[in-house]
Every structure is written in structure tokens, then in C-alpha cells.
Write a protein that holds these residues in place. Structure first.
Motif, PDB file in Angstrom:
ATOM      1  N   LEU A 126      84.010  53.028  28.775  1.00  0.00           N
ATOM      2  CA  LEU A 126      84.619  51.530  29.278  1.00  0.00           C
ATOM      3  C   LEU A 126      86.099  51.682  29.933  1.00  0.00           C
ATOM      4  N   GLY A 127      86.961  52.672  29.134  1.00  0.00           N
ATOM      5  CA  GLY A 127      88.281  52.917  29.616  1.00  0.00           C
ATOM      6  C   GLY A 127      88.180  53.572  31.143  1.00  0.00           C
ATOM      7  N   LYS A 128      87.279  54.308  31.315  1.00  0.00           N
ATOM      8  CA  LYS A 128      87.253  55.057  32.491  1.00  0.00           C
ATOM      9  C   LYS A 128      86.797  54.071  33.681  1.00  0.00           C
ATOM     10  N   THR A 129      85.976  52.983  33.224  1.00  0.00           N
ATOM     11  CA  THR A 129      85.584  51.889  34.158  1.00  0.00           C
ATOM     12  C   THR A 129      86.865  51.121  34.514  1.00  0.00           C
ATOM     13  N   ILE A 130      87.641  50.716  33.440  1.00  0.00           N
ATOM     14  CA  ILE A 130      88.894  49.804  33.623  1.00  0.00           C
ATOM     15  C   ILE A 130      89.739  50.432  34.607  1.00  0.00           C
ATOM     16  N   VAL A 131      89.902  51.621  34.377  1.00  0.00           N
ATOM     17  CA  VAL A 131      90.921  52.589  35.221  1.00  0.00           C
ATOM     18  C   VAL A 131      90.427  52.536  36.667  1.00  0.00           C
TER      19      VAL A 131
ATOM     20  N   LEU B  17      88.369  50.457  38.408  1.00  0.00           N
ATOM     21  CA  LEU B  17      88.532  49.067  38.785  1.00  0.00           C
ATOM     22  C   LEU B  17      90.031  48.739  39.035  1.00  0.00           C
ATOM     23  N   ILE B  18      90.755  49.252  38.409  1.00  0.00           N
ATOM     24  CA  ILE B  18      92.301  48.953  38.575  1.00  0.00           C
ATOM     25  C   ILE B  18      92.685  49.854  39.840  1.00  0.00           C
TER      26      ILE B  18
END
Length: 208
Positions: free
Chosen positions: A6-11, A13-14
Motif C-alpha cells: 500500500l505504501g508503494k502504491t501511494i508513493v 500515485l504521488i
């Protein structure tokens, strides 16, 4: 493990959002898109004023500028052409003025020549008329008795007598006969005959 994904996905997306925003900014800078309104809050937040000028990507202003340039160049070319034509016109006017002066001078010279010719013709006619009159009088006296002729001779001016006597000599030589001049001299008063004889010897033949 799920939290890590999830953290990688958010990064990601950012990063994608940042890349999209950066691309919009770049395309806006290049004038490909107009995103100034979208980024206006960001510009104001950073204390910048968004560029609001019309970009070169809008075809009508660019075409209008090109048309204005073409029109300006054509007007400049026409102005140069008009100046050249005016210069040629001035040169032609100057040349025509010179030609007019030459023509006027030639006309004046022609007039002078015509006047001289007329004067010369008048002199020739006067001489011819005078010569015809001398021939007429000389023949008239030749056909008269010497005493009668002398009576007419002594009434005339000395120069007229000289001219008629010379004409009589000329006619006698031409017609191969004896001249009556010596006979007329013999019948004239001695003093008058001496004066006429001296003038015939000393003075040139009259052209009158």
C-alpha cells in the motif's frame, strides 16, 4: 506485507500526480496547453503572477502578424517604387526641358537663317532688277542718235551714267559689236565727261 504494498502504491500515485502536474506545467510553458487557471492558486501561493499573454500557438494572432508583416513589406516596396518613379519623372522632366531649350535655340537659328535668306533673295532680286534696268537703258541709248542720247545722259547722276556705260561695254563685248561709250563721251561736255571717266576708272563696279 500488505501495508508495504500500500505504501508503494501511494508513493507511485504521488509520483504519477507529480509527473502529471510537472508535464502540465511544462506543456503550459511551451504553450501546448493552457493550464494557467488550473495552476493559478499554486502561482499565488508561491507569490508568482501567472502568464496571461496570448501564446504563439493560437493561429489567428500569428497569421495576423504574418499578414501585417507582408503588408508592411509590400507597402515599403511600393513606397520605394513610387520614389524611383518620381526620380525618373524628375529626370525625364529635366531631359525634356533640355530638349525644349535645344529646340527653341534651333528654331531661333532657323528663323535667323530664313531672315538672312530672305534678305539675300531681296538683294539678288534688287540686283537683277537693277541689271535689267541698266540693260534696257543701255539698249535704249544705243538705238538713239548720239546727240539725243547724250542729252538724256547728262540729266542723270554720275554713278548711274557709270553703271550704264559699263553695261554698254559688257553688251558690246557679248554681242561682238562696237561700244557706243566712246561716242557718248565725245558728245558730252568736256568737264562732265572727265568726271564720269575718272569715276569709271577709279571706282569699282556698283552692285546697286
Amino acid at each position: 506485507m500488505a501495508a508495504k504494498n500500500l505504501g508503494k502504491t501511494i508513493v507511485l500515485l504521488i509520483l504519477v500526480i507529480i509527473m502529471i502536474l510537472g508535464g502540465l506545467l511544462w506543456f503550459d510553458f511551451l504553450g501546448v496547453v493552457n493550464a494557467k487557471r488550473f495552476f493559478a492558486p499554486l502561482y499565488r501561493l508561491l507569490g508568482q503572477t501567472p502568464q496571461t499573454s496570448v501564446t504563439a500557438t493560437k493561429s489567428r494572432p500569428l497569421v495576423a502578424d504574418l499578414d501585417d508583416d507582408r503588408l508592411a513589406k509590400r507597402l515599403e516596396a511600393l513606397d520605394l517604387r513610387a520614389q524611383e518613379l518620381n526620380k525618373r519623372e524628375d529626370e525625364i522632366a529635366k531631359t525634356e526641358s533640355q530638349y525644349d531649350a535645344v529646340v527653341q535655340e534651333l528654331e531661333e537659328r532657323l528663323k535667323m537663317l530664313e531672315e538672312r535668306e530672305a534678305t539675300f533673295e531681296a538683294q539678288v532680286k534688287k540686283y537683277e532688277d537693277r541689271d535689267a534696268e541698266l540693260v534696257k537703258v543701255a539698249r535704249y541709248w544705243y538705238n538713239m542718235p548720239p546727240a539725243t542720247a547724250v542729252a538724256e545722259i547728262v540729266k542723270m547722276e554720275d554713278q548711274d551714267i557709270v553703271d550704264i556705260f559699263r553695261k554698254e561695254d559688257e553688251l558690246a563685248e557679248k554681242e561682238r559689236r562696237a561700244s557706243m561709250v566712246s561716242v557718248w563721251f565725245m558728245n558730252m561736255p568736256a568737264d562732265r565727261a572727265a568726271v564720269v571717266q575718272r569715276k569709271m576708272t577709279n571706282k569699282p563696279q556698283s552692285l546697286d
